[in-house]
Design an enzyme around this catalytic site. Sequence first.
Site, PDB file in Angstrom:
ATOM      1  N   ARG A 178     107.071   1.182 -28.849  1.00  0.00           N
ATOM      2  CA  ARG A 178     108.279   0.860 -28.095  1.00  0.00           C
ATOM      3  C   ARG A 178     109.126  -0.079 -28.932  1.00  0.00           C
ATOM      4  O   ARG A 178     108.644  -0.748 -29.838  1.00  0.00           O
ATOM      5  CB  ARG A 178     107.939   0.204 -26.754  1.00  0.00           C
ATOM      6  CG  ARG A 178     107.277  -1.147 -26.878  1.00  0.00           C
ATOM      7  CD  ARG A 178     106.905  -1.723 -25.523  1.00  0.00           C
ATOM      8  NE  ARG A 178     106.373  -3.074 -25.663  1.00  0.00           N
ATOM      9  CZ  ARG A 178     107.098  -4.172 -25.700  1.00  0.00           C
ATOM     10  NH1 ARG A 178     108.417  -4.082 -25.615  1.00  0.00           N
ATOM     11  NH2 ARG A 178     106.541  -5.364 -25.816  1.00  0.00           N
ATOM     12  N   ARG A 182     117.354  -5.125 -24.933  1.00  0.00           N
ATOM     13  CA  ARG A 182     117.712  -6.029 -23.836  1.00  0.00           C
ATOM     14  C   ARG A 182     119.222  -5.985 -23.585  1.00  0.00           C
ATOM     15  O   ARG A 182     120.002  -6.175 -24.512  1.00  0.00           O
ATOM     16  CB  ARG A 182     117.306  -7.464 -24.171  1.00  0.00           C
ATOM     17  CG  ARG A 182     115.819  -7.653 -24.334  1.00  0.00           C
ATOM     18  CD  ARG A 182     115.524  -9.090 -24.652  1.00  0.00           C
ATOM     19  NE  ARG A 182     114.120  -9.288 -25.003  1.00  0.00           N
ATOM     20  CZ  ARG A 182     113.647 -10.368 -25.584  1.00  0.00           C
ATOM     21  NH1 ARG A 182     114.468 -11.359 -25.891  1.00  0.00           N
ATOM     22  NH2 ARG A 182     112.373 -10.476 -25.869  1.00  0.00           N
ATOM     23  N   ARG A 255      98.535  -3.278 -46.935  1.00  0.00           N
ATOM     24  CA  ARG A 255      99.766  -3.763 -47.543  1.00  0.00           C
ATOM     25  C   ARG A 255      99.579  -5.243 -47.820  1.00  0.00           C
ATOM     26  O   ARG A 255      98.858  -5.946 -47.093  1.00  0.00           O
ATOM     27  CB  ARG A 255     100.962  -3.557 -46.624  1.00  0.00           C
ATOM     28  CG  ARG A 255     101.295  -2.114 -46.355  1.00  0.00           C
ATOM     29  CD  ARG A 255     101.842  -1.406 -47.575  1.00  0.00           C
ATOM     30  NE  ARG A 255     103.180  -1.863 -47.913  1.00  0.00           N
ATOM     31  CZ  ARG A 255     103.834  -1.509 -49.013  1.00  0.00           C
ATOM     32  NH1 ARG A 255     103.261  -0.721 -49.903  1.00  0.00           N
ATOM     33  NH2 ARG A 255     105.047  -1.958 -49.249  1.00  0.00           N
ATOM     34  N   ARG A 286     112.539 -10.357 -46.137  1.00  0.00           N
ATOM     35  CA  ARG A 286     113.153 -11.444 -45.379  1.00  0.00           C
ATOM     36  C   ARG A 286     113.124 -12.743 -46.181  1.00  0.00           C
ATOM     37  O   ARG A 286     112.399 -12.860 -47.171  1.00  0.00           O
ATOM     38  CB  ARG A 286     112.464 -11.652 -44.031  1.00  0.00           C
ATOM     39  CG  ARG A 286     110.986 -11.995 -44.092  1.00  0.00           C
ATOM     40  CD  ARG A 286     110.407 -12.106 -42.694  1.00  0.00           C
ATOM     41  NE  ARG A 286     108.990 -12.420 -42.701  1.00  0.00           N
ATOM     42  CZ  ARG A 286     108.267 -12.668 -41.619  1.00  0.00           C
ATOM     43  NH1 ARG A 286     108.829 -12.639 -40.426  1.00  0.00           N
ATOM     44  NH2 ARG A 286     106.981 -12.950 -41.704  1.00  0.00           N
ATOM     45  N   GLU A 310     110.151 -12.844 -49.165  1.00  0.00           N
ATOM     46  CA  GLU A 310     108.940 -12.042 -48.988  1.00  0.00           C
ATOM     47  C   GLU A 310     109.126 -10.646 -49.570  1.00  0.00           C
ATOM     48  O   GLU A 310     110.133  -9.991 -49.315  1.00  0.00           O
ATOM     49  CB  GLU A 310     108.583 -11.916 -47.506  1.00  0.00           C
ATOM     50  CG  GLU A 310     108.123 -13.198 -46.864  1.00  0.00           C
ATOM     51  CD  GLU A 310     107.529 -12.971 -45.486  1.00  0.00           C
ATOM     52  OE1 GLU A 310     107.310 -11.804 -45.097  1.00  0.00           O
ATOM     53  OE2 GLU A 310     107.285 -13.969 -44.782  1.00  0.00           O
ATOM     54  N   TYR A 358      95.809  -5.211 -36.591  1.00  0.00           N
ATOM     55  CA  TYR A 358      96.726  -6.341 -36.598  1.00  0.00           C
ATOM     56  C   TYR A 358      96.571  -7.132 -35.301  1.00  0.00           C
ATOM     57  O   TYR A 358      96.532  -6.569 -34.216  1.00  0.00           O
ATOM     58  CB  TYR A 358      98.177  -5.882 -36.735  1.00  0.00           C
ATOM     59  CG  TYR A 358      99.146  -7.042 -36.741  1.00  0.00           C
ATOM     60  CD1 TYR A 358      99.354  -7.782 -37.903  1.00  0.00           C
ATOM     61  CD2 TYR A 358      99.801  -7.432 -35.577  1.00  0.00           C
ATOM     62  CE1 TYR A 358     100.202  -8.871 -37.910  1.00  0.00           C
ATOM     63  CE2 TYR A 358     100.648  -8.517 -35.583  1.00  0.00           C
ATOM     64  CZ  TYR A 358     100.853  -9.230 -36.753  1.00  0.00           C
ATOM     65  OH  TYR A 358     101.680 -10.316 -36.756  1.00  0.00           O
ATOM     66  N   ASP A 360      97.979 -10.734 -33.172  1.00  0.00           N
ATOM     67  CA  ASP A 360      98.745 -11.969 -33.050  1.00  0.00           C
ATOM     68  C   ASP A 360      97.757 -13.120 -32.897  1.00  0.00           C
ATOM     69  O   ASP A 360      96.586 -12.912 -32.553  1.00  0.00           O
ATOM     70  CB  ASP A 360      99.679 -11.922 -31.833  1.00  0.00           C
ATOM     71  CG  ASP A 360     100.900 -11.042 -32.084  1.00  0.00           C
ATOM     72  OD1 ASP A 360     101.380 -11.018 -33.233  1.00  0.00           O
ATOM     73  OD2 ASP A 360     101.359 -10.376 -31.140  1.00  0.00           O
TER      74      ASP A 360
END
Length: 381
Positions: A178, A182, A255, A286, A310, A358, A360
Site C-alpha cells: 500500500r 492523505r 542491499r 537521500r 546515502e 525488515y 522497524d
Amino acid sequence: MKYDFLIVGAGLYGATFAYLAHKAGKRCLVIDKRSCTGGNIFCENVHGINVHKYGAHIFHTSSRDVWNFVNSFVPFNRYTNSPVACYKDKLYNLPFNMNTFYELWGTKTPAEAEKVIDAQRSDAVLSLKKDGAAEPRNLEEQALCLVGKDIYEKLIKGYTEKQWGRKCSDLPSFIIKRLPVRFTFDNNYFNDLYQGIPCGGYNILINGLLNGIDTKINTDFFEKRNYFEDCAHTIVFTGRIDEFYNYRFGKLEYRTVSFETECIPVPNYQGNAVINYTDISVPYTRIIEHKHFEPESDCYTDSLTVISKEYSTEWKEGSEPFYPVNNEKNMLLFEKYSTIAMKEKNIIFGGRLAEYKYYDMDDIIEKVHKDFKQISFGNNN
C-alpha cells in the site's frame, strides 16, 4: 558452561534480549564483531552532533508498552518525521498529502486531488486489463494502480530503482502493499501514537540495555565458533542465517548502504533532517542532516552542521548487509534455512538478518519480548 545465553550481535534485538535475560537472573555474554555496540542504531558524536552512522533511525510505535519501555532508559524528544522529496530541483512533502498534490497539480481541495488520482488509477487498471492481467505483476504496475502516473514517476520510480538496484518492472509487486495517500495538509510521515529520538542519541538506550552485562566488541563469533558454542547453554544469533549454516544452500542477497559524511561550515544546510532524491540521475538516495533530529539540544555549535549522503548498492562480502532482497528466489532459499533453524533446540534466531525480514525498531522490541517469554523459563531453569 559459564553462561546461560551467548548473544551474538549487540544491536537492538541482542541488547534487548540480554536485558530481559539479565533481569531474569540469567548469565549472559554479548559479543559483536563491530568496534561498537548498537548495531545500525549506533550514533557517533561529531562536534557535539549525534550522527546516525548507519542511516536515519526515527523511533515510532503505537504500543504504549514499547514506548514506556524505551523511555525507561532514556527520555525521547518529540521529533516528528516529515521528510521532503526532491525531484529535478522541485521539493514535495512526504507522505503524499494535500501539500504534495498542490505542488504536483495545483489542487487546493481534497475533491480536486481525488479526481486527479482516481483518473490516473483508472488509466493504470484499464491498461492492465488491456494487457490481459487481472492483478499487478510487478512493483511498477502496483504503484501505478495505487497512486497513478505522476506520483509514481516523480516520487517513487527513481528512488525505488536506486534503492533496490533493479527496475521497478523487475521487482515483485508485494514490495509495495500500500502507499499512504492523505487528503489532509499533514506532513507527519507516521500514523503511530508515539515517535521521537532519544535525547542524547541511541547509544544511551543501548548502554542502558547492556548495563551490567558481559559484553565484548571486536569479537567475531565465527573466528572462535567452537569456543563460543561451548560457553553457553543457549545461543541467540542475530547475524546472517546463511552464514551461520556456512551457506550450505547458497547465499542470500542483500542491499547495502554506504555513506558520505561531511561537516559543512553553515548552521543549517537543508532545513530538514531528511530529503529524499527521487530523480534517477542523482546517485544518492537521500541526504540526512543530523542536527535536526535533536533540535532541542544546545550542546553543539551553530558554526557547522553534519550531513550524510546515502548510496544504495548490491551487497558484497566485507560490506554491511542492510536490507534483505525479498524476491521469490531469495524467499525460497530462506525457507530452506528457516526449516533447519526451527529444529534447533538451543539456538534462537532473531532480527532482520537472522529472520531475513525488515523490522522497524518497535517491532524488534515486541518480537524480543515475545521470543523471550517462549524460551526463558523453559530450557534455562
